[in-house]
Scaffold this active site. Sequence first.
Site, mmCIF file in Angstrom:
data_model
loop_
_atom_site.group_PDB
_atom_site.id
_atom_site.type_symbol
_atom_site.label_atom_id
_atom_site.label_comp_id
_atom_site.label_asym_id
_atom_site.label_seq_id
_atom_site.Cartn_x
_atom_site.Cartn_y
_atom_site.Cartn_z
ATOM 1 N N ASP A 61 0.828 -1.205 0.000
ATOM 2 C CA ASP A 61 0.000 0.000 0.000
ATOM 3 C C ASP A 61 0.865 1.258 0.000
ATOM 4 O OD1 ASP A 61 0.612 0.249 2.800
ATOM 5 O OD2 ASP A 61 -0.880 -1.340 3.093
ATOM 6 N N LYS B 34 -4.504 2.447 0.639
ATOM 7 C CA LYS B 34 -5.666 2.722 1.492
ATOM 8 C C LYS B 34 -5.852 4.218 1.602
ATOM 9 C CE LYS B 34 -4.942 -1.026 4.724
ATOM 10 N NZ LYS B 34 -4.676 -1.203 6.145
ATOM 11 N N GLY C 158 6.482 0.221 8.054
ATOM 12 C CA GLY C 158 6.825 0.094 9.474
ATOM 13 C C GLY C 158 6.811 -1.344 9.945
ATOM 14 N N MET D 156 -0.950 8.652 12.703
ATOM 15 C CA MET D 156 -2.181 9.088 12.020
ATOM 16 C C MET D 156 -2.880 10.213 12.787
ATOM 17 S SD MET D 156 -3.653 5.350 10.880
ATOM 18 C CE MET D 156 -3.120 4.402 12.297
ATOM 19 N N GLY E 218 9.383 10.586 7.522
ATOM 20 C CA GLY E 218 10.552 10.220 8.319
ATOM 21 C C GLY E 218 11.448 9.200 7.634
#
Length: 460
Positions: free
Chosen positions: A245, A267, A299, A380, A409
Amino acid sequence: MDFLPIFANVKNTLCLVVGGGSVGARKAGVLLEAGAKVRVVAPEIDAELAAHRAVEAVIARFEATHLDGVKLVIAATNDREVNKQVSAQAQARNIPVNVVDDPELCSFIMPAILDRSPLMVAFSSGGASPVLTRMMRGKMETVIPQNYSRLAGFAERFRTAVKQRVTNPAKRRIFWENVFDGVIAEKVLTGDEASAEAMLEQMLADEDNIVRGEVYLVGAGPGDPDLLTFRALRLMQKADVVVYDNLVSKPIVDMTRRDAERIFVGKKRNDHTLQQEEINLLLVRLAKEGKRVLRLKGGDPFIFGRGGEEIETLAAEGIAFQVVPGITAASGVASYAGIPLTHRDHAQSCVFVTGHLKDGTMNLDWEQLARPRQTVVVYMGLHGLDTLCGKLIEHGLPDTTPIAIVQHGTQPTQRVISGTLATLPEIAEREKPQAPTLIIIGGVVTLRDKLAWFHPQRSE
Ligand code: SAH
């Protein structure tokens, strides 16, 4: 591409080598190994070469009649005029000709080869640098051991049987990859072909289980490809299909196997529910087709990544899977932005929360988040920044508490915007950070001024 690489069948074909020195002898040797009949033309010819039963030795200077009946020519004399003549005469008759070390006179060139017959690897720089080409071959010598010949021969023997048994081409490819990757290949390489054959027969007998798909749920880290784990990389190179994604950075997607199918399941914010179910079902369907499916997630898959839900569906369907942890955004961002998440002078604890708004409200345990000597990392959270800062002040954090937003990041476009709980919403309004962003709150944010300076990734 300057030349078309092909492998020519010269078995029992008459080939001409002009030149009887060591180069000529070497070229004749390669032709003989490939099963050719070789006519060697030169005023002097090495006795051993001339005595070979597939060699017709002609002690003479080159003449056009030596080309009669010939299908391929190599000129290897040390006289450029003679080489030129051979080249011109051969080309006039449409016979492919190679002149050693003289690409201009060639209609074909010969690659450096790594011979693991029936496996054959050819290297060429199109005549640009034979030395570089040979160095490349030297490197590959060590990667493809001698006994790969044996492995290729083994595969050749079973090729037809496997083709008849495993009729679906995609499954057949996976079948062979499993053979070459696994214990059967090990057996062949160590010389125990009898066991290898028995195991392969057994695999073929168990038709339903011939190829079983599996899913690798892999954390790809926050964006910098250097932060991938070895295991992630290995599975990325192995998978047949990649489902990813928008959190997975492009350089990382580009590191997956070249011929793997890539499926983007980006998404959108606030549009997760249905999509997540669709993704779960997609993984199941692909694995049931026998594919090795790489579910690549930004992540760490188990930190706000819904990895748990994905493997729940797989487990319910009896599909094999493995989970590979990745560096979560908080860790990656913290080190690349020069903000330690804990520090003896500032924070003894650190909490990760998601600031994803449900029905426009942020449902968090504000009492717990507003504690002193604690770092709060919000995933988020950008869209709820006003609420976040307001609620924390309301629940007792000083409005001077440092807070930073880190955009992209660990990536080249990383940007850090910092302020206090009182000032940051307005600053962010002005600076317009781009997703994905991570919010870090607490005294540790002030350390950035001291520490980020030394970090190679410092972007401001
Ligand atoms: N599983 C992921 C998080 C998925 S939730 C992980 O462990 O990192 C998505 C949120 O992660 C984003 O909205 C953002 O808050 C954060 N995030 C992911 N990558 C990031 C990055 N490179 N820089 C800043 N934030 C990032």
